[in-house]
Design a protein around this motif. Structure first.
Motif, short mmCIF file in Angstrom:
data_model
loop_
_atom_site.label_atom_id
_atom_site.label_comp_id
_atom_site.label_asym_id
_atom_site.label_seq_id
_atom_site.Cartn_x
_atom_site.Cartn_y
_atom_site.Cartn_z
N GLU A 42 0.82 -1.21 0.00
CA GLU A 42 0.00 0.00 0.00
C GLU A 42 0.85 1.26 0.00
OE1 GLU A 42 -3.63 0.21 -0.10
OE2 GLU A 42 -2.96 -1.68 -0.94
N VAL A 43 1.96 1.25 0.76
CA VAL A 43 2.84 2.41 0.77
C VAL A 43 3.43 2.64 -0.61
CG1 VAL A 43 5.04 3.28 1.67
CG2 VAL A 43 3.35 2.35 3.23
N ARG A 44 3.85 1.56 -1.24
CA ARG A 44 4.41 1.71 -2.59
C ARG A 44 3.35 2.21 -3.56
NH1 ARG A 44 8.40 -2.43 -5.79
NH2 ARG A 44 8.64 -1.13 -7.66
N GLN A 45 2.13 1.66 -3.46
CA GLN A 45 1.06 2.09 -4.34
C GLN A 45 0.71 3.55 -4.08
OE1 GLN A 45 -0.35 0.56 -6.87
NE2 GLN A 45 -1.75 2.27 -7.27
N SER A 46 0.65 3.93 -2.80
CA SER A 46 0.35 5.32 -2.46
C SER A 46 1.45 6.25 -2.97
CB SER A 46 0.19 5.46 -0.95
OG SER A 46 -0.04 6.81 -0.58
N PHE A 47 2.69 5.79 -2.86
CA PHE A 47 3.82 6.61 -3.32
C PHE A 47 3.77 6.82 -4.82
CE2 PHE A 47 8.16 7.04 -4.86
CZ PHE A 47 8.66 8.04 -4.03
N THR A 48 3.56 5.73 -5.55
CA THR A 48 3.55 5.85 -7.01
C THR A 48 2.29 6.52 -7.53
OG1 THR A 48 2.66 3.60 -7.15
CG2 THR A 48 5.03 3.85 -7.33
N SER A 49 1.26 6.65 -6.67
CA SER A 49 0.02 7.31 -7.08
C SER A 49 -0.08 8.74 -6.56
CB SER A 49 -1.19 6.50 -6.59
OG SER A 49 -1.18 5.20 -7.11
N THR A 50 1.05 9.30 -6.14
CA THR A 50 1.05 10.66 -5.64
C THR A 50 0.53 11.63 -6.70
OG1 THR A 50 2.91 10.17 -4.20
CG2 THR A 50 2.49 12.48 -4.65
N GLY A 91 -3.78 9.15 -7.01
CA GLY A 91 -4.39 7.84 -6.81
C GLY A 91 -4.91 7.26 -8.11
N ASP A 92 -6.11 6.72 -8.08
CA ASP A 92 -6.74 6.15 -9.27
C ASP A 92 -7.50 7.24 -10.02
OD1 ASP A 92 -5.80 3.63 -8.59
OD2 ASP A 92 -7.54 3.20 -7.34
N ASP A 93 -6.73 8.23 -10.51
CA ASP A 93 -7.30 9.36 -11.26
C ASP A 93 -8.37 10.10 -10.47
OD1 ASP A 93 -5.62 8.74 -13.37
OD2 ASP A 93 -7.09 7.45 -14.34
N GLN A 94 -8.12 10.29 -9.17
CA GLN A 94 -9.04 11.05 -8.34
C GLN A 94 -8.70 12.54 -8.43
OE1 GLN A 94 -7.93 8.11 -5.00
NE2 GLN A 94 -9.87 8.94 -4.31
N THR A 95 -9.71 13.36 -8.49
CA THR A 95 -9.51 14.81 -8.57
C THR A 95 -9.59 15.43 -7.18
OG1 THR A 95 -11.88 15.13 -9.00
CG2 THR A 95 -10.43 14.96 -10.91
N LEU A 136 -9.00 21.92 1.46
CA LEU A 136 -9.12 20.74 0.62
C LEU A 136 -9.38 19.49 1.45
CD1 LEU A 136 -6.14 21.39 -1.82
CD2 LEU A 136 -8.56 21.45 -2.43
N LYS A 137 -10.03 18.51 0.82
CA LYS A 137 -10.20 17.21 1.46
C LYS A 137 -8.87 16.48 1.53
CE LYS A 137 -15.04 16.18 0.32
NZ LYS A 137 -15.95 15.22 -0.37
N THR A 138 -8.76 15.59 2.48
CA THR A 138 -7.53 14.82 2.65
C THR A 138 -7.30 13.92 1.44
OG1 THR A 138 -7.81 14.81 5.05
CG2 THR A 138 -6.35 13.16 4.11
N THR A 139 -6.08 13.91 0.95
CA THR A 139 -5.72 13.07 -0.20
C THR A 139 -4.69 12.01 0.15
OG1 THR A 139 -3.93 14.55 -0.91
CG2 THR A 139 -6.15 15.04 -1.72
N GLY A 140 -3.96 12.17 1.27
CA GLY A 140 -2.88 11.25 1.58
C GLY A 140 -1.66 11.48 0.73
N THR A 141 -1.52 12.66 0.14
CA THR A 141 -0.39 13.02 -0.72
C THR A 141 0.19 14.35 -0.23
OG1 THR A 141 -1.63 14.36 -2.31
CG2 THR A 141 -1.65 11.96 -2.65
N PRO A 142 1.31 14.81 -0.82
CA PRO A 142 1.86 16.12 -0.43
C PRO A 142 0.90 17.29 -0.64
CG PRO A 142 3.53 14.84 -1.57
CD PRO A 142 2.25 14.07 -1.69
N ILE A 143 -0.18 17.08 -1.36
CA ILE A 143 -1.19 18.13 -1.54
C ILE A 143 -1.70 18.59 -0.18
CG2 ILE A 143 -3.53 18.59 -2.39
CD1 ILE A 143 -1.53 18.55 -4.60
N ASP A 144 -1.78 17.68 0.77
CA ASP A 144 -2.32 18.02 2.09
C ASP A 144 -1.41 18.95 2.88
OD1 ASP A 144 -4.30 16.23 1.41
OD2 ASP A 144 -3.43 14.56 2.53
N GLN A 145 -0.15 19.04 2.47
CA GLN A 145 0.82 19.81 3.24
C GLN A 145 1.31 21.04 2.48
OE1 GLN A 145 3.93 17.26 4.74
NE2 GLN A 145 2.50 15.62 5.23
N ALA A 146 0.39 21.68 1.80
CA ALA A 146 0.74 22.88 1.04
C ALA A 146 -0.37 23.92 1.18
CB ALA A 146 0.97 22.53 -0.43
N ALA A 156 9.79 8.78 -13.15
CA ALA A 156 10.56 9.43 -12.08
C ALA A 156 10.20 8.87 -10.71
CB ALA A 156 10.32 10.94 -12.12
N LEU A 157 8.91 8.59 -10.49
CA LEU A 157 8.49 8.01 -9.22
C LEU A 157 9.07 6.61 -9.03
CD1 LEU A 157 4.76 9.12 -9.12
CD2 LEU A 157 6.50 9.76 -7.45
#
Length: 425
Positions: free
Chosen positions: A45-53, A130-134, A192-202, A279-280
């Motif tokens: 899951e961590v790898r999937q989350s990382f590559t789906s940033t 993620g899976d093409d989530q906006t 913004l809603k939580t995404t679990g990506t660096p988007i949350d920390q900007a 790159a990821l």
């Protein structure tokens, strides 16, 4: 068939007779298997989350630099750009007939250690993860006024901000800054809603706001009398001279490599165009030690579980001398007695595997909202992948293998008893 039924009946009866002791053994084994699967699940899951940033973006374009550096400062907000891109270059690339959309990004400021990302409305509409989530707003709206700001979920939660709060941004990207834009405070317009990506920390503002803040600034210092007030800034229009990077989506993904090659040879200024997925993957390979450490923990858990199972088998073996004698007295063969040990061990392992699946699914369902809200880690319940099924299937197989040790010992002992009873007095 009758022999198999008899063996299974004896095994289940024996397990039920020792249910209190074996319940603790089953619990221990269940927790061990759950931990083993959990670590493997977390790795995946961590790898999937990382590559789906970032997903849905065909190219990231920035000033000439290394692939990883460009990825880190545009997607993960780590590090700084080597240079900027001219606004005219952005417009030329945006107008290329192969480009469907282009999102400008300008970096350089921060808010209490969080990166300020200057962009436009296209970022909210086109950026995907993620899976093409906006991206979606949890509260309020995307910035619309000059000094509106939209916060990532982690920023709002950690700093306890709400809609309408006034915040002051700082010059530079560090956690501590002595150059603050105190004359031009921003108003929180959305979260913004939580995404679990660096988007949350900007922190997100408009390109025009970034330009307005830096009017009258030179070399990171505000020149007295040359900066703008909020009212005078709102009365003017601003167009950036340069941006940090851009995200591109193409009309036809087949043209990605062709456009990438052209942008890497861009005549107007030196640029670098990278494929986010490539790159990821390269960045994850560089972080392979982390994955190897988790794998090592998994192996340690397996070894611990096997040692515990061997200890339990040996303990049970010492307590079953009378039971073995009775079985031999009623005609049970040495092979049947040996098979009982292996069958009981396999049944115990299968029960532990089943309980671990139920326990793991329940734990993930209960903890996933909390992990997403407090740590930005998105882990959901899903079916096991082939590697996880293989790990789970190895548990009863290995349990059977190690059960052969006490089984073989009792088979030999039963044969000796059999030979002893047939010897003449």
């Amino acid at each position: 068939m009758n022999k198999v039924r008899l063996t299974l009946s004896l095994a289940t009866a024996s397990l039920w007779y020792r249910r209190r002791v074996l319940a603790l053994v089953c619990l221990t084994l269940t927790l061990s298997v759950t931990l083993l699967l959990g670590i493997q699940y977390l790795r995946t899951e961590v790898r999937q989350s990382f590559t789906s940033t970032i997903s849905g973006t065909d190219l990231i374009v920035g000033a000439r630099s290394g692939q990883l550096n460009l990825l880190l400062y545009t997607v993960f907000h780590i590090g700084d750009a080597t240079n900027n891109i001219r606004w005219s270059s952005f417009n030329d690339i945006k107008d290329d007939p192969r480009v469907e959309w282009a999102v400008p990004i300008s970096l350089g400021d921060s808010y209490q250690g969080y990166r300020v990302v200057s962009t436009n409305n296209q970022f909210l509409e086109k950026f995907q993860y993620g899976d093409d989530q906006t991206l979606e707003l949890a509260q309020g709206q995307w910035f619309s006024q000059l000094f509106d700001v939209t916060l990532g979920a982690d920023v709002a939660r950690e700093l306890q901000h709400k809609l309408g709060d006034q915040i002051v941004l700082s010059h530079g990207g560090g956690r501590t800054s002595f150059s603050n834009h105190t004359d031009l405070p921003f108003r929180v317009s959305g979260i913004l809603k939580t995404t679990g990506t660096p988007i949350d920390q900007a922190v997100y503002i408009s390109l025009e706001a970034m330009e307005a803040m830096h009017v009258g600034w030179e070399s990171g210092v505000a020149i007295p009398g040359r900066t703008l007030s909020a009212s005078s800034a709102e009365a003017r229009s601003f167009t950036p001279d340069a941006i940090t990077a851009m995200l591109l989506g193409l009309k036809n993904p087949i043209m990605t490599f062709q456009l990438q090659r052209e942008l890497n040879q861009y005549a107007a200024e030196p640029l670098s165009a990278i494929l986010p997925g490539v790159a990821l993957s390269e960045l994850w390979r560089m972080m392979g030690q982390f994955e190897q450490a988790l794998l090592g923990i998994s192996v340690f858990v397996v070894a611990t579980s096997l040692i515990g199972l061997v200890a339990v088998l040996l303990t049970i073996q010492a307590q079953r001398q009378r039971e073995v004698a009775i079985l031999r007295a009623v005609g049970a063969s040495p092979g049947l007695i040996a098979g009982l040990y292996s069958l009981e061990c396999v049944l115990l392992a299968l029960a532990s595997c089943g309980f671990s699946l139920l326990f793991g699914a329940g734990a993930i369902s209960a903890l996933s909202p909390w992990l997403l809200e407090h740590y930005g880690i998105h882990i959901g319940v899903r079916g096991l992948n082939p590697d996880e099924w293989l790990l789970l299937g190895l548990v009863p197989v290995v349990a059977f293998a190690i059960s052969l040790v006490p089984a073989w010992h009792h088979w030999q002992k039963s044969r000796k008893l059999s030979f002893g009873s047939s010897a003449p007095n």
